[in-house]
Design a protein around this motif. Structure first.
Motif, mmCIF file in Angstrom:
data_model
loop_
_atom_site.group_PDB
_atom_site.id
_atom_site.type_symbol
_atom_site.label_atom_id
_atom_site.label_comp_id
_atom_site.label_asym_id
_atom_site.label_seq_id
_atom_site.Cartn_x
_atom_site.Cartn_y
_atom_site.Cartn_z
ATOM 1 N N ALA A 75 15.670 -27.000 17.794
ATOM 2 C CA ALA A 75 16.291 -25.821 18.414
ATOM 3 C C ALA A 75 15.322 -25.094 19.346
ATOM 4 C CB ALA A 75 16.812 -24.870 17.338
ATOM 5 N N PRO A 121 12.794 -15.739 17.393
ATOM 6 C CA PRO A 121 13.425 -16.556 16.358
ATOM 7 C C PRO A 121 14.299 -17.654 16.961
ATOM 8 C CG PRO A 121 14.631 -14.504 16.616
ATOM 9 C CD PRO A 121 13.433 -14.413 17.521
ATOM 10 N N VAL A 122 14.412 -18.752 16.234
ATOM 11 C CA VAL A 122 15.140 -19.922 16.708
ATOM 12 C C VAL A 122 16.309 -20.194 15.766
ATOM 13 C CG1 VAL A 122 14.965 -22.354 17.318
ATOM 14 C CG2 VAL A 122 12.963 -20.880 17.563
ATOM 15 N N GLN A 144 15.950 -24.645 23.240
ATOM 16 C CA GLN A 144 16.121 -23.290 23.778
ATOM 17 C C GLN A 144 15.090 -23.012 24.856
ATOM 18 O OE1 GLN A 144 16.834 -20.197 20.871
ATOM 19 N NE2 GLN A 144 16.048 -18.637 22.246
ATOM 20 N N ASP A 145 13.908 -23.620 24.707
ATOM 21 C CA ASP A 145 12.862 -23.456 25.703
ATOM 22 C C ASP A 145 13.316 -24.008 27.051
ATOM 23 O OD1 ASP A 145 10.417 -22.402 26.198
ATOM 24 O OD2 ASP A 145 9.303 -24.193 25.643
ATOM 25 N N VAL A 190 23.622 -15.314 25.180
ATOM 26 C CA VAL A 190 22.661 -15.972 26.044
ATOM 27 C C VAL A 190 21.309 -15.306 25.820
ATOM 28 C CG1 VAL A 190 22.045 -16.443 28.429
ATOM 29 C CG2 VAL A 190 24.430 -16.573 27.702
ATOM 30 N N LEU A 191 20.303 -16.082 25.562
ATOM 31 C CA LEU A 191 19.053 -15.527 25.067
ATOM 32 C C LEU A 191 17.914 -15.539 26.066
ATOM 33 C CD1 LEU A 191 18.948 -17.174 21.545
ATOM 34 C CD2 LEU A 191 19.675 -14.880 22.141
ATOM 35 N N GLY A 192 17.902 -16.496 26.954
ATOM 36 C CA GLY A 192 16.727 -16.655 27.796
ATOM 37 C C GLY A 192 15.720 -17.558 27.137
ATOM 38 N N ARG A 193 14.775 -18.034 27.927
ATOM 39 C CA ARG A 193 13.807 -18.993 27.416
ATOM 40 C C ARG A 193 12.908 -18.341 26.383
ATOM 41 N NH1 ARG A 193 11.977 -22.989 32.195
ATOM 42 N NH2 ARG A 193 10.860 -23.873 30.439
ATOM 43 N N LEU A 194 12.469 -19.170 25.462
ATOM 44 C CA LEU A 194 11.545 -18.683 24.447
ATOM 45 C C LEU A 194 10.147 -18.597 25.036
ATOM 46 C CD1 LEU A 194 12.624 -20.841 21.402
ATOM 47 C CD2 LEU A 194 12.892 -18.376 21.646
ATOM 48 N N PRO A 206 27.873 -21.101 25.112
ATOM 49 C CA PRO A 206 28.275 -19.703 25.263
ATOM 50 C C PRO A 206 27.626 -19.076 26.493
ATOM 51 C CG PRO A 206 26.763 -19.982 23.392
ATOM 52 C CD PRO A 206 27.066 -21.340 23.911
ATOM 53 N N ALA A 237 17.424 -22.292 27.719
ATOM 54 C CA ALA A 237 17.516 -20.840 27.717
ATOM 55 C C ALA A 237 18.767 -20.316 27.016
ATOM 56 C CB ALA A 237 17.430 -20.275 29.141
ATOM 57 N N VAL A 238 19.360 -21.151 26.171
ATOM 58 C CA VAL A 238 20.457 -20.676 25.331
ATOM 59 C C VAL A 238 20.208 -21.154 23.903
ATOM 60 C CG1 VAL A 238 22.229 -20.611 27.128
ATOM 61 C CG2 VAL A 238 21.884 -22.708 25.825
#
Lengths: 248, 88
Positions: free
Chosen positions: B12, A104-105, B16-17, A6-10, B84, B20-21
């Protein structure tokens, strides 16, 4: 899947252009320093955002061509003559300039040394960039993964990273070029578009169960992926990334 | 062959923005044919927005339209998403 988190928003960051290298008559590599950059995986990309004085914004995705290296990343941009963004990135921008990016995406078109080999990397034009990140990472960490890199370019002068690929070849890395539009006198390499016969000769074959990564313009990627499947490669081991007409 | 086709890697950053994944490795199951695909492998068509199509049957799975500071997201063809999560 390992490495998925899980990354969080960019967030958009401001990167400093620290160097610019000419790669071919139409392509330049931008070396960027990105304060706060937490690193990337080979194959990932960034989104770049340019803002004009009147507030108009244009956004493009570029694969990271460099192996992870602190807060530095390298992007290779090929000029699209009537493009909106690439003429600026391949012409006007230089050291001292700043540019907005996020990343990075991505995580699908990614190779990690722990994934091992063999690797079959097939790049068309600037589709070589994310594959170059993989080849550079492989060299940087001393990975023994057997790797075949097939590079399709229009002409010899359009081949990206040609000298570096020559130096990196060996020790389990085989680099094969095909030139689709014009050949120099005495060219002894492939002189046609990538097809099933060429892929079979470059190998590794389906029995070796290579991880295949294919990147380039959509018609190139479709043709290569279909040929790999026809040769008997497992579709789920073929990862693709398509470049499209995004306005350049 | 449609020259305007991209793939899920192209959207992507946008996804993702919002979610948030990391979405390219997220598995989406098509409501049309039932095939599971990583979102990065979906076919993406760009027009006023984006349409993500199933790589097997071309069912429209997701639509993304940015307008007026909002992103309008439609899911006309996703049965399930496997996202995930951090369960540590």
């Amino acid at each position: 899947m390992a490495g998925t988190a899980v990354l969080g928003r960019l967030t958009w960051r401001v990167a400093d252009v620290v160097d610019v290298r000419a790669e071919t008559p139409r392509a330049r590599t931008l070396v960027l320093d990105v304060p706060g950059w937490a690193g990337h995986r080979a194959g990932q990309h960034v989104d770049l955002r340019l803002t004009a004085e009147d507030g108009y914004q244009a956004q493009r995705s570029y694969s990271i061509a460099s192996a992870p290296d602190g807060t530095r990343i390298e992007l290779t941009v090929v000029r699209v003559e009537d493009g909106e963004v690439s003429p600026y990135l391949t012409g006007e921008i230089g050291p001292g300039d700043r540019i907005e990016l996020r990343g990075p995406v991505g995580g699908y078109f990614v190779w990690e040394p722990a994934h091992g080999g063999p690797l079959l990397l097939v790049g068309g034009g600037s589709g070589l960039a994310p594959l170059m990140a993989m080849v550079r990472l492989r060299a940087a960490v001393g990975s023994p993964a057997e790797t075949r890199l097939l590079v399709s370019s229009r002409s010899e002068e359009d081949v990206l990273y040609r000298a570096e690929l020559g130096r990196l070849a060996g020790g389990g890395l085989t680099v094969v070029h095909t030139l689709t539009a014009s050949r120099p006198a005495g060219w002894s390499g492939y002189a046609r578009r990538v097809d099933a016969d060429m892929l079979a000769e470059v190998g590794p074959g389906p029995a070796a169960r290579p991880h295949a990564f294919v990147c380039g313009p959509t018609p190139f990627v479709e043709a290569v992926a279909e040929a790999l499947v026809a040769l008997g490669h497992e579709p789920q081991r073929i990862r693709t990334e398509r470049f499209g007409p995004t306005g350049g | 062959m449609d020259e305007a086709m991209l793939d899920g890697n192209a959207v992507a950053g946008l996804l993702q923005d919002v979610f948030a994944v990391e979405t390219t490795t997220t598995i989406a199951t098509c409501a049309g044919c039932g095939a599971p695909s990583p979102m990065g492998a979906t076919q993406v068509y760009r027009g006023a927005g984006f349409v993500l199509r199933c790589p097997r049957c071309e069912q429209a799975m997701v639509t993304l339209v940015p307008a007026d500071g909002r992103l309008w997201i439609g899911f006309p063809g996703i049965r399930t998403l496997q996202v995930p999560v951090d369960d540590s």
